[in-house]
Design an enzyme around this catalytic site. Structure first.
Site, mmCIF file in Angstrom:
data_model
loop_
_atom_site.group_PDB
_atom_site.id
_atom_site.type_symbol
_atom_site.label_atom_id
_atom_site.label_comp_id
_atom_site.label_asym_id
_atom_site.label_seq_id
_atom_site.Cartn_x
_atom_site.Cartn_y
_atom_site.Cartn_z
ATOM 1 N N HIS A 145 -7.290 -2.671 -4.076
ATOM 2 C CA HIS A 145 -5.995 -2.304 -4.669
ATOM 3 C C HIS A 145 -5.410 -3.423 -5.529
ATOM 4 O O HIS A 145 -4.849 -3.163 -6.588
ATOM 5 C CB HIS A 145 -4.992 -1.927 -3.581
ATOM 6 N N HIS A 203 0.819 -1.200 0.000
ATOM 7 C CA HIS A 203 0.000 0.000 0.000
ATOM 8 C C HIS A 203 0.859 1.260 0.000
ATOM 9 O O HIS A 203 0.807 2.067 -0.907
ATOM 10 C CB HIS A 203 -0.963 0.014 1.194
ATOM 11 N N GLU A 245 0.635 3.877 -3.029
ATOM 12 C CA GLU A 245 0.572 5.289 -2.632
ATOM 13 C C GLU A 245 1.857 5.861 -2.060
ATOM 14 O O GLU A 245 1.901 7.023 -1.681
ATOM 15 C CB GLU A 245 -0.567 5.469 -1.600
HETATM 16 CO CO CO Z 1 -5.783 2.489 -0.050
#
Ligand code: CO
Length: 308
Positions: free
Chosen positions: A251, A187, A219
Site C-alpha cells: 500500500h 489502511h 480503503e
Molecule cells: Co490492504
C-alpha cells in the site's frame, strides 16, 4: 459480524489489556486446582501482525522484535500473521508463518501456560477482531492455557495518540515548514468501519497539535477525496507522505507513492501539490515500537494478576 461486535464491546471494557474469561476454562481449572498450583507457569509473548510478503518491509517487524526482546528478554517470543493471503503467498515462496490459532496451539503443546498476545495493528479494526475471535475460541477449549491476555493495537487511547505524535516528530524532516502538510496514509476498513473511528479520532487529535497533519486511508474513511479537498481548501502546496502502517509494504509503495496514475502521489501532484513520500513503516521507528511494548507490558501485567 454480530459475534465480533459483541467481542469487541467486551474487549473495550478491559482497557489496555484484555483478559476475557471463558466459563469452560474456569470450570476446568477449578476441578484440578492442585495441578495448576504445582506446575510452574511458563510464559510466552505472541506478536501478531497483519503480515507482509515484501522482504524490504520486514525490517519494521525486526525492529519491533528487537525492542520487545530487549524489554522482555526473559520471555519466549513467537510471531503470527492475521492475513491468510500473506501466509499463503509466503508459503509458496518457501517461508512458513502461522495464524494466531496455529501459533497458540504450538505454544500450548510446548508446555507454555500463560500467553500475552500483542496486536501489532494500528486500530481496533477487522484484523484486531480476528485476534479476539481466535483467542476467545482458544479460551473456551478444555485444554486451554491457564491465562491468555491481549495487548491492544497502536492507537488505543488519547495517550497513545500523544505518544504517536511524539514519535512522528522524529521522522518528519526537520526542513519541513509548518505550511507544508503531513499526510498519513492508513489502511482503513470500508466494510465495518469500526477501525475507521481510530483514524478519524487520530486525525482530530493530531490536528490540535499540528493543523497541517492529515490522516487518510486507502480503503476506509477519511478517504482520498476527504484529504484532497482539505489540502486544496487550506492551500497546501507541499506535503510529506508517510504510511500510517507498521510496514511500508504494497500500500505504501504502490497506493501511496507508486508511479501509477491513480496513486495518491500522482493524483495530488496533478493538483499542483509537491509530494515527498517517506517510505518507512511505523515499526522501523523505535518510539513506535515502544508504544507496542507499553501495551504488551500491560498485557503481561494482566497475565500475572491473580484476580480475573
Ligand atoms: Co490492504
Amino acid at each position: 459480524m454480530f459475534n465480533k461486535l459483541t467481542l469487541l464491546k467486551k474487549s473495550l471494557f478491559l482497557s489496555a489489556a484484555s483478559a476475557l474469561t471463558c466459563s469452560a476454562t474456569v470450570a476446568a481449572a477449578s476441578t484440578t486446582p492442585d495441578k495448576v498450583i504445582k506446575q510452574p507457569s511458563k510464559q510466552a509473548i505472541l506478536l501478531v501482525a497483519f503480515g507482509t510478503s515484501q522482504p524490504g518491509a520486514k525490517k519494521a517487524f525486526e525492529n519491533i522484535e528487537k525492542v520487545v526482546s530487549k524489554r522482555f528478554s526473559e520471555t519466549t517470543l513467537r510471531w503470527a500473521y492475521t492475513s491468510a493471503f500473506i501466509r499463503k503467498k509466503l508459503k509458496k515462496q518457501g517461508t512458513v508463518t502461522y495464524s494466531v490459532t496455529e501459533a497458540l496451539e504450538q505454544l500450548r503443546q510446548s508446555g507454555v501456560t500463560k500467553v500475552a498476545v500483542q496486536s501489532l495493528h494500528i486500530s481496533l479494526g477487522a484484523e484486531f477482531l480476528e485476534i479476539i475471535t481466535a483467542v476467545e475460541r482458544f479460551r473456551c477449549r478444555p485444554d486451554t492455557f491457564e491465562k491468555i491476555t491481549i495487548g491492544m493495537p497502536l492507537l488505543n487511547s488519547q495517550t497513545d495518540i500523544d505518544k504517536f505524535y511524539q514519535a512522528l516528530t522524529k521522522v518528519i524532516p526537520a526542513e519541513r515548514k509548518s505550511t507544508a502538510g503531513v499526510v498519513l496514509l492508513g489502511h482503513g476498513n470500508g466494510h465495518s468501519g469500526i477501525g475507521d473511528m481510530t483514524y478519524i479520532a487520530t486525525d482530530y487529535k493530531l490536528k490540535q497539535k499540528d493543523k497541517n497533519i492529515y490522516v487518510g486511508t486507502v480503503e476506509g474513511k477519511p478517504n482520498f477525496e476527504d484529504v484532497k479537498q482539505r489540502l486544496i481548501a487550506n492551500k497546501i502546496k507541499t506535503i510529506y507522505m508517510l504510511p500510517l502502517m507498521v510496514v511500508a509494504g504494497d500500500h505504501a509503495n504502490n497506493d501511496m507513492a507508486g508511479p501509477e496514475a491513480d496513486s495518491w502521489k500522482s493524483l495530488l501532484t496533478k493538483q499542483g501539490i509537491k509530494c515527498y513520500p517517506i517510505l518507512k513503516g511505523l515499526g522501523e521507528n523505535d518510539a513506535i515500537a515502544e508504544i507496542f511494548a507499553d501495551h504488551l507490558q500491560a498485557a503481561l501485567t494482566a497475565l500475572n494478576e491473580t484476580k480475573h
